[in-house]
Write an enzyme that holds these catalytic residues in place. Structure first.
Site, PDB file in Angstrom:
ATOM      1  CB  SER A  22      -8.749  -6.636  10.176  1.00 13.58           C
ATOM      2  OG  SER A  22      -8.427  -5.818   9.143  1.00 13.58           O
ATOM      3  CG  HIS A  49      -1.877  -1.213   1.025  1.00 16.19           C
ATOM      4  ND1 HIS A  49      -2.655  -1.523   2.236  1.00 16.19           N
ATOM      5  CD2 HIS A  49      -2.321  -1.954   0.114  1.00 16.19           C
ATOM      6  CE1 HIS A  49      -3.571  -2.569   1.765  1.00 16.19           C
ATOM      7  NE2 HIS A  49      -3.479  -2.903   0.648  1.00 16.19           N
TER       8      HIS A  49
END
Ligand code: BJW
Length: 242
Positions: free
Chosen positions: A184, A115
């Site tokens: 997550s 990212h």
């Protein structure tokens, strides 16, 4: 944990995926959860190209606030243990979703940043990269072409670098062990990697404080803080090398 250690002792190829949880004990807030970065905003209000187009000052200032927190942070024992894993496994890749640069500070070299990196900027129009933020009164600062600069990170709805993504997928397809740590596991395409590893026959492990959507699918699920668990695993492996 013993099963994972036994497998790692005979394993030649390891891929690790990390998320915000690995940096939590360095004082960098995670995204989701009670103290997460989205608690006062919705992701769509900050981490999308549309949000930046709508309110560039708000988005820029949110990133400046985060940059300041990250500047004060140091790698924790979890980052340091992962940097050591690189020396142990002949085939190794660290795939991080984090933009904080703490893995590199800890010494990791075989790493892909899915990212991007929060300290780099790029022109929102022509994509030109700025390693540092130009000194200016404009918020956000502007590119030489006149358009606003933005952090060189991947927002929702944007494509990840195909080169970086390809490396992550290729190594994941052929690894013997895949570890998902402190994520997550809901943001794609990163969240597809443990599933792909499993499909290709790797042993898949997870280290997290809480269950995630991939927990029912993984082979080994370890509950706890990565900064405590990873050094313990490393100790067993280093001992084995002597
Ligand atoms: C600890 C701990 C401790 C805490 N020890 N553990 C397929 C299906 C559905 C949707 C999609 C799909 N493919 C693509 C999409 C759309 C979208 C997406 O995934 N949406 C989902 C939300 C459903 N993906 C994208 O848009 C991506 N682009 C893309 O795919 O392009 C092509 C395309 C576009 C559109 C449609 C289809 C295809 C880009 C995603 C970019 C994500 N960007 C962000 C912001 C980066 C910049 C910044 O930093 O500001 O990346 S969002 C944010 O989430 C950030 C993170 O890297 C990412 C993941 O979060 P992470 O790291 O998992 O953190 P948390 O907070 O969620 O979790 C922390 C965990 O740690 C928790 O589980 C804790 O329990 C744990 N923990 N302390 C161990 N001490």
């Amino acid at each position: 944990m013993n099963l994972l250690i036994d497998k790692l002792k005979v394993c030649r190829s390891l891929v690790i995926l990390t998320g915000a949880g690995i940096s939590a004990e360095s004082g960098v807030p995670t995204f989701r959860g009670a103290d997460g970065l989205w608690k006062n905003y919705r992701a769509e209000d900050l981490a999308t190209p549309e949000a930046f187009a709508r309110d560039p000052k708000l988005v820029w200032e949110w990133y400046e606030w985060r940059r300041e927190i990250i500047r004060q942070a140091k790698p924790n024992p979890g980052h340091l243990a992962i940097a050591q894993f690189e020396e142990i496994f002949p085939e190794f890749l660290l795939v991080t979703q984090n933009v904080d640069g703490l893995h590199r500070l800890a010494g990791s070299k075989k790493i892909v940043e899915l990212h991007g990196n929060i300290f780099r900027n790029k022109c929102s129009k022509d994509g030109r990269i700025y390693q540092e933020t130009p000194k200016t009164d404009s918020i956000p600062p502007r590119c030489e072409c006149g358009a606003y600069l933005r952090p060189d990170v991947v927002w929702f709805g944007e494509s990840l670098s195909s080169e970086v993504l390809n490396e992550a997928f290729v190594k994941t397809q052929s690894c013997e062990v895949f570890l998902s740590i402190g994520t997550s596991a809901i943001v794609h395409p990163a969240a597809s990697l443990p599933l792909l590893a499993k499909e290709r026959g790797a042993l898949v492990g997870e280290i997290n404080l809480e269950p995630t959507p991939i927990t029912p699918l993984v082979d080994i699920s370890i509950r706890g803080k990565s900064a405590e668990i990873l050094p313990k695993i490393l100790n067993h492996l280093s001992f084995n090398l002597c």
